[in-house]
Design an enzyme around this catalytic site. Structure first.
Site, PDB file in Angstrom:
ATOM      1  N   ASN A 102       0.855  -1.185   0.000  1.00 61.34           N
ATOM      2  CA  ASN A 102       0.000   0.000   0.000  1.00 61.34           C
ATOM      3  C   ASN A 102       0.887   1.230   0.000  1.00 61.34           C
ATOM      4  O   ASN A 102       1.983   1.217   0.572  1.00 61.34           O
ATOM      5  CB  ASN A 102      -0.890  -0.002   1.262  1.00 61.34           C
ATOM      6  CG  ASN A 102      -1.806   1.205   1.326  1.00 61.34           C
ATOM      7  OD1 ASN A 102      -2.468   1.555   0.361  1.00 61.34           O
ATOM      8  ND2 ASN A 102      -1.818   1.864   2.476  1.00 61.34           N
TER       9      ASN A 102
ATOM     10  N   HIS B 113       0.939   5.032   1.316  1.00 60.68           N
ATOM     11  CA  HIS B 113       0.233   5.837   2.319  1.00 60.68           C
ATOM     12  C   HIS B 113       0.915   7.199   2.422  1.00 60.68           C
ATOM     13  O   HIS B 113       2.152   7.268   2.528  1.00 60.68           O
ATOM     14  CB  HIS B 113       0.283   5.106   3.673  1.00 60.68           C
ATOM     15  CG  HIS B 113      -0.379   5.843   4.785  1.00 60.68           C
ATOM     16  ND1 HIS B 113      -1.743   5.906   4.916  1.00 60.68           N
ATOM     17  CD2 HIS B 113       0.146   6.566   5.801  1.00 60.68           C
ATOM     18  CE1 HIS B 113      -2.029   6.644   5.990  1.00 60.68           C
ATOM     19  NE2 HIS B 113      -0.909   7.055   6.537  1.00 60.68           N
TER      20      HIS B 113
ATOM     21  N   SER C  38       4.877   6.615   2.365  1.00 59.41           N
ATOM     22  CA  SER C  38       5.474   5.319   2.690  1.00 59.41           C
ATOM     23  C   SER C  38       4.845   4.225   1.824  1.00 59.41           C
ATOM     24  O   SER C  38       3.624   4.251   1.596  1.00 59.41           O
ATOM     25  CB  SER C  38       5.208   4.960   4.162  1.00 59.41           C
ATOM     26  OG  SER C  38       5.654   5.988   5.035  1.00 59.41           O
TER      27      SER C  38
ATOM     28  N   ASP D 296      -2.416   0.310   8.105  1.00 61.39           N
ATOM     29  CA  ASP D 296      -1.203   1.122   7.857  1.00 61.39           C
ATOM     30  C   ASP D 296      -0.084   0.761   8.828  1.00 61.39           C
ATOM     31  O   ASP D 296       0.759   1.597   9.157  1.00 61.39           O
ATOM     32  CB  ASP D 296      -1.532   2.614   7.981  1.00 61.39           C
ATOM     33  CG  ASP D 296      -2.577   3.041   6.952  1.00 61.39           C
ATOM     34  OD1 ASP D 296      -3.371   3.927   7.281  1.00 61.39           O
ATOM     35  OD2 ASP D 296      -2.594   2.454   5.850  1.00 61.39           O
TER      36      ASP D 296
HETATM   37  C1  GRF Z   1      -2.737   9.089  -2.676  1.00 59.36           C
HETATM   38  O1  GRF Z   1      -2.341  10.275  -2.052  1.00 59.36           O
HETATM   39  C2  GRF Z   1      -2.434   7.915  -1.783  1.00 59.36           C
HETATM   40  O2  GRF Z   1      -1.278   8.081  -1.017  1.00 59.36           O
HETATM   41  C3  GRF Z   1      -3.634   7.884  -0.894  1.00 59.36           C
HETATM   42  O3  GRF Z   1      -4.739   8.261  -1.703  1.00 59.36           O
HETATM   43  C4  GRF Z   1      -4.252   9.007  -2.805  1.00 59.36           C
HETATM   44  C5  GRF Z   1      -4.654   8.268  -4.038  1.00 59.36           C
HETATM   45  O4  GRF Z   1      -4.439   9.067  -5.121  1.00 59.36           O
HETATM   46  N1  GRF Z   1      -3.853   6.562  -0.364  1.00 59.36           N
HETATM   47  P1  GRF Z   1      -4.625   8.418  -6.578  1.00 59.36           P
HETATM   48  O5  GRF Z   1      -6.017   7.779  -6.623  1.00 59.36           O
HETATM   49  O6  GRF Z   1      -3.542   7.395  -6.767  1.00 59.36           O
HETATM   50  O7  GRF Z   1      -4.489   9.598  -7.501  1.00 59.36           O
END
Ligand code: GRF
Length: 220
Positions: free
Chosen positions: A108, A110, A137, A146
């Site tokens: 994932n 994050h 991360s 997370d």
């Molecule tokens: C990203 O900032 C990611 O870190 C978080 O949600 C956002 C997703 O953006 N989990 P995208 O859909 O990849 O543009």
């Protein structure tokens, strides 16, 4: 053997797009087995279709429980036989059973420097805490939200006057570079989950890898 990757996304899909573009540039040796979403309107699905990648949405509303939804979703994911599952803006909490069944095969991205600021609204949390550093991360998905071992991180300064929106805007391209570099390590067969540690080239990482300004992962 080219790494088969499935991507889970709930929204815009810019992280997915970064992976698609990296493969198209020839810097990421993966094949996309499919893109899956809990939202039929997710733009990530449009991006997948435009790239010729199988795209599927399943509606949580058509399943009685979270467990039933996750079981159906992962039955569809398993059907395309991915070696790595990437959660890229996937906004549902995964049932422990689907995570436990795939140790070391789900990551994932994050938008915080874990273990600080797990969960949602991380940009707000960084500002509220008065922190001068933010980042993102890439971590293994474990049942703890997370909380899985962190493979790699990217850091950036918090500037005076920053808002959640300006932080998110500045962080997003760094996330893209971090995710591409992290998935590339899997594609090279260099990363594994070893117990509760990340192993790189067979050795447990003492700390997450750091993304350099040039987009490489250092620290190993
Ligand atoms: C990203 O900032 C990611 O870190 C978080 O949600 C956002 C997703 O953006 N989990 P995208 O859909 O990849 O543009």
């Amino acid at each position: 053997m080219t790494l088969r990757v499935a991507v889970l996304a709930s929204g815009r899909g810019s992280n997915l797009q970064a992976l698609i573009d990296a493969r198209a540039r020839g810097v990421l040796d993966v094949e996309f087995a499919g893109v899956f979403s809990d939202r039929a309107t997710a733009h990530a699905l449009d991006r997948a279709r435009e790239a010729g990648i199988p795209a599927m949405a399943l509606s949580p509303k058509s399943h009685a429980t979270r467990v039933a939804f996750d079981a159906a979703l992962f039955a569809a994911v398993d059907a395309v036989q991915p070696q790595l599952i990437v959660c890229a803006g996937y906004m549902r909490i995964l049932d422990d059973s689907v995570v436990a069944a795939r140790p070391g095969r789900m990551i994932n991205i994050h938008p915080s420097l874990l273990p600080r600021h797990r969960g949602l609204r991380t940009h707000e949390a960084v500002l509220a805490a008065g922190e001068r550093e933010h980042g993102a991360s890439v971590h293994f998905v474990t049942p703890e939200l997370d909380g899985g071992p962190v493979l790699a991180q990217v850091r950036m300064d918090v500037r005076d006057g920053d808002t959640p929106a300006t932080l998110a805007q500045r962080l997003l391209p760094l996330e893209h570079a971090l995710l591409v570099a992290s998935v590339a390590l899997f594609a090279q067969g260099r990363v594994a989950l070893a117990g509760n540690n990340v192993a790189l080239d067979g050795r447990a990482l003492a700390a997450p890898l750091a993304l350099t300004a040039g987009g490489a992962l250092d620290g190993h």
